[in-house]
Design a protein around this motif. Structure first.
Motif, mmCIF file in Angstrom:
data_model
loop_
_atom_site.group_PDB
_atom_site.id
_atom_site.type_symbol
_atom_site.label_atom_id
_atom_site.label_comp_id
_atom_site.label_asym_id
_atom_site.label_seq_id
_atom_site.Cartn_x
_atom_site.Cartn_y
_atom_site.Cartn_z
ATOM 1 N N THR A 50 71.387 54.075 62.597
ATOM 2 C CA THR A 50 70.102 54.050 61.906
ATOM 3 C C THR A 50 70.182 53.205 60.639
ATOM 4 O OG1 THR A 50 70.610 56.162 60.840
ATOM 5 C CG2 THR A 50 69.260 56.239 62.841
ATOM 6 N N THR A 51 71.343 53.115 60.038
ATOM 7 C CA THR A 51 71.514 52.244 58.867
ATOM 8 C C THR A 51 71.310 50.785 59.267
ATOM 9 O OG1 THR A 51 73.074 53.804 57.877
ATOM 10 C CG2 THR A 51 73.118 51.548 57.042
ATOM 11 N N GLN A 52 71.892 50.387 60.380
ATOM 12 C CA GLN A 52 71.747 49.013 60.852
ATOM 13 C C GLN A 52 70.315 48.719 61.305
ATOM 14 O OE1 GLN A 52 74.958 49.582 63.668
ATOM 15 N NE2 GLN A 52 76.210 48.024 62.631
ATOM 16 N N ILE A 53 69.704 49.680 61.974
ATOM 17 C CA ILE A 53 68.308 49.514 62.404
ATOM 18 C C ILE A 53 67.407 49.415 61.181
ATOM 19 C CG2 ILE A 53 66.362 50.617 63.588
ATOM 20 C CD1 ILE A 53 68.484 51.815 65.546
ATOM 21 N N TYR A 57 64.733 46.297 60.084
ATOM 22 C CA TYR A 57 63.317 46.476 59.787
ATOM 23 C C TYR A 57 63.024 46.489 58.276
ATOM 24 C CZ TYR A 57 62.112 47.539 64.638
ATOM 25 O OH TYR A 57 61.886 47.469 65.986
ATOM 26 N N ARG A 58 64.093 46.397 57.480
ATOM 27 C CA ARG A 58 63.973 46.458 56.026
ATOM 28 C C ARG A 58 63.297 47.751 55.570
ATOM 29 N NH1 ARG A 58 62.783 40.158 54.428
ATOM 30 N NH2 ARG A 58 64.612 39.384 55.483
ATOM 31 N N ILE A 59 63.816 48.836 56.133
ATOM 32 C CA ILE A 59 63.352 50.174 55.781
ATOM 33 C C ILE A 59 64.581 51.042 55.506
ATOM 34 C CG2 ILE A 59 61.176 50.075 57.087
ATOM 35 C CD1 ILE A 59 62.642 51.612 59.345
ATOM 36 N N GLU A 120 63.510 39.005 78.976
ATOM 37 C CA GLU A 120 62.822 38.491 77.795
ATOM 38 C C GLU A 120 63.835 38.028 76.766
ATOM 39 O OE1 GLU A 120 62.129 42.509 75.216
ATOM 40 O OE2 GLU A 120 60.839 42.221 76.952
ATOM 41 N N ASN A 121 63.418 37.190 75.898
ATOM 42 C CA ASN A 121 64.261 36.777 74.776
ATOM 43 C C ASN A 121 63.911 37.678 73.607
ATOM 44 O OD1 ASN A 121 65.491 34.673 76.140
ATOM 45 N ND2 ASN A 121 63.791 33.301 75.721
ATOM 46 N N ARG A 122 64.707 38.672 73.385
ATOM 47 C CA ARG A 122 64.436 39.646 72.343
ATOM 48 C C ARG A 122 64.803 39.048 70.997
ATOM 49 N NH1 ARG A 122 67.823 44.495 71.035
ATOM 50 N NH2 ARG A 122 69.189 43.394 72.410
ATOM 51 N N LYS A 123 63.888 39.176 70.055
ATOM 52 C CA LYS A 123 64.123 38.674 68.714
ATOM 53 C C LYS A 123 64.195 39.849 67.771
ATOM 54 C CE LYS A 123 61.481 34.540 69.694
ATOM 55 N NZ LYS A 123 60.253 33.823 69.432
ATOM 56 N N PRO A 124 64.937 39.719 66.670
ATOM 57 C CA PRO A 124 64.953 40.775 65.688
ATOM 58 C C PRO A 124 63.556 40.982 65.129
ATOM 59 C CG PRO A 124 66.672 39.173 65.233
ATOM 60 C CD PRO A 124 65.810 38.620 66.343
ATOM 61 N N PRO A 125 63.236 42.204 64.690
ATOM 62 C CA PRO A 125 61.899 42.451 64.152
ATOM 63 C C PRO A 125 61.648 41.620 62.910
ATOM 64 C CG PRO A 125 63.360 44.265 63.673
ATOM 65 C CD PRO A 125 64.112 43.345 64.582
ATOM 66 N N GLN A 126 60.402 41.245 62.731
ATOM 67 C CA GLN A 126 60.014 40.497 61.548
ATOM 68 C C GLN A 126 59.682 41.468 60.439
ATOM 69 O OE1 GLN A 126 60.213 37.095 61.523
ATOM 70 N NE2 GLN A 126 61.129 37.475 63.512
ATOM 71 N N PRO A 127 60.013 41.135 59.208
ATOM 72 C CA PRO A 127 59.681 42.018 58.086
ATOM 73 C C PRO A 127 58.179 42.214 57.992
ATOM 74 C CG PRO A 127 61.118 40.213 57.375
ATOM 75 C CD PRO A 127 60.718 39.943 58.797
ATOM 76 N N ALA A 128 57.807 43.420 57.569
ATOM 77 C CA ALA A 128 56.383 43.747 57.455
ATOM 78 C C ALA A 128 55.760 43.053 56.268
ATOM 79 C CB ALA A 128 56.214 45.252 57.317
#
Length: 128
Positions: A50-53, A57-59, A120-128
């Motif tokens: 969860t730290t890495q996740i 997500y910058r949360i 699919e080509n999964r991309k890291p989430p974009q910052p909100a």
């Protein structure tokens, strides 16, 4: 000693219920949001904490843990509902069936999320 007929019957029941479970699971997984699917994939397929996740997500990691927990709860609840409907089960019967197929749940999650990843080509989430 247990009879071989009992073991054969148990194996037969596992095969039947496993197939129904996989279909219900697949249907439930498809109903999740892309964020929920990615959270589950990051944790169960990629092995992220969860730290890495949270960092992706910058949360805060606690928020990531809550999001992940909600995604798991949603997947389980929807799978339960779909399996009960598919097999016309009573809730108590569901618990028995889940015990029969429980060893396959983690593998099923990795299998379906891994297959989705290949398409699919999964991309890291974009910052909100």
């Amino acid at each position: 000693l247990p009879s071989l007929a009992d073991d054969a019957e148990l194996q037969y029941m596992k095969r039947i219920y496993r197939a129904a479970f996989k279909e219900a699971f697949k249907e439930s997984l498809a109903s999740l949001s892309s964020r929920e699917i990615n959270l589950l994939r990051y944790h169960f397929v990629d092995g992220l904490t969860t730290t890495q996740i949270g960092a992706l997500y910058r949360i805060h990691q606690t928020t990531a843990g809550r999001w992940l927990g909600k995604a798991q709860e949603s997947l389980l609840a929807q799978t339960k509902q779909a399996l009960i409907a598919r097999l016309k089960l009573k809730p108590a019967e569901y618990d028995t069936i889940i015990k029969l197929v429980a060893s396959q749940m983690d593998l099923t999650l990795r299998t379906f999320l891994g297959k989705a990843e290949q398409g699919e080509n999964r991309k890291p989430p974009q910052p909100a």
